[in-house]
Design an enzyme around this catalytic site. Sequence first.
Site, PDB file in Angstrom:
ATOM      1  N   PRO A 171       0.815  -1.219   0.000  1.00  0.00           N
ATOM      2  CA  PRO A 171       0.000   0.000   0.000  1.00  0.00           C
ATOM      3  C   PRO A 171       0.852   1.274   0.000  1.00  0.00           C
ATOM      4  O   PRO A 171       0.581   2.221  -0.745  1.00  0.00           O
ATOM      5  CB  PRO A 171      -0.821  -0.129   1.290  1.00  0.00           C
ATOM      6  CG  PRO A 171      -0.859  -1.599   1.581  1.00  0.00           C
ATOM      7  CD  PRO A 171       0.460  -2.120   1.112  1.00  0.00           C
ATOM      8  N   TYR A 172       1.881   1.275   0.830  1.00  0.00           N
ATOM      9  CA  TYR A 172       2.776   2.428   0.908  1.00  0.00           C
ATOM     10  C   TYR A 172       3.495   2.634  -0.424  1.00  0.00           C
ATOM     11  O   TYR A 172       3.573   3.759  -0.942  1.00  0.00           O
ATOM     12  CB  TYR A 172       3.777   2.200   2.032  1.00  0.00           C
ATOM     13  CG  TYR A 172       4.777   3.305   2.249  1.00  0.00           C
ATOM     14  CD1 TYR A 172       4.403   4.505   2.833  1.00  0.00           C
ATOM     15  CD2 TYR A 172       6.115   3.131   1.886  1.00  0.00           C
ATOM     16  CE1 TYR A 172       5.333   5.519   3.055  1.00  0.00           C
ATOM     17  CE2 TYR A 172       7.049   4.137   2.105  1.00  0.00           C
ATOM     18  CZ  TYR A 172       6.653   5.324   2.688  1.00  0.00           C
ATOM     19  OH  TYR A 172       7.583   6.321   2.899  1.00  0.00           O
ATOM     20  N   ALA A 173       4.004   1.554  -1.006  1.00  0.00           N
ATOM     21  CA  ALA A 173       4.724   1.666  -2.271  1.00  0.00           C
ATOM     22  C   ALA A 173       3.813   2.153  -3.393  1.00  0.00           C
ATOM     23  O   ALA A 173       4.236   2.957  -4.233  1.00  0.00           O
ATOM     24  CB  ALA A 173       5.345   0.318  -2.642  1.00  0.00           C
TER      25      ALA A 173
END
Length: 258
Positions: free
Chosen positions: A129-131
């Site tokens: 999700p962060y990436a």
Amino acid sequence: MRTALVTGASSGIGEACAQRLAEADWRVLAGVRRSGSAPPGTEEVLLDVTEPVSVEVDRLDGLVNNAGIAVAGPLEFLPLDELRRQLEVNVVGQLAVTQAFLPALRAAKGRVVIVGSIAGTSALPFLGPYAISKFALEAMADALRLELAADGIHVSLIRPGTIATPIWSKPQPLADTLTEEAKERYGPRLDAMRKAAAARAARAAPVESVVRAVEHALTSRRPRTRYLVGRDARIRAAIERLPDRLRDRVVSRALLRG
């Protein structure tokens, strides 16, 4: 006196950047979500990047888009609302703030600095999700840089690796509340990833290294379009140049075989 707005200025990279600029005699508008959390020497601005921007300023020499969160967990079991929250803060919020302050930036021929991550070109397991959000910032920076060049507004993207900031020490309820099925499928690899992440955090680059890059992007006569910050970021950038299958083996061996 030059004026800069820094979002996410209550802690970590944003706080350090706001303090450095204030010490260098900038007028610093510190965007924070909670009253009383702005760094000393700055002007507190209550600003939640997921809400309409109500701050007004006539001229702005620098905008540091730093506010962000990190959502972690296996993509198979990621609640889509969590992905929406990740993108709303890290991507939509950054663009909303930029849109709101473009007239002031245009008046000063100011600069936009986007705090991205090496995760914008190097996606790791369980940090999908962060990436995803940081990959989106890569595209945003490229598009904005071309669109705003005619107005004399330069856009820089900062790509830190693992940095010693609170973002990675905050609780991760999603990763901590997996279903039994998710734990059975991903548990051992997730535990190995956590151990590897803890080891990386112990060797994290100081936040000062990011601050120097942000300051250079705001003040240099020839600012870079991208700044790779930290040994971890340089190593991961090199790994990403490997063929995909080889890259995957290297990452799996380093992170998922605790």
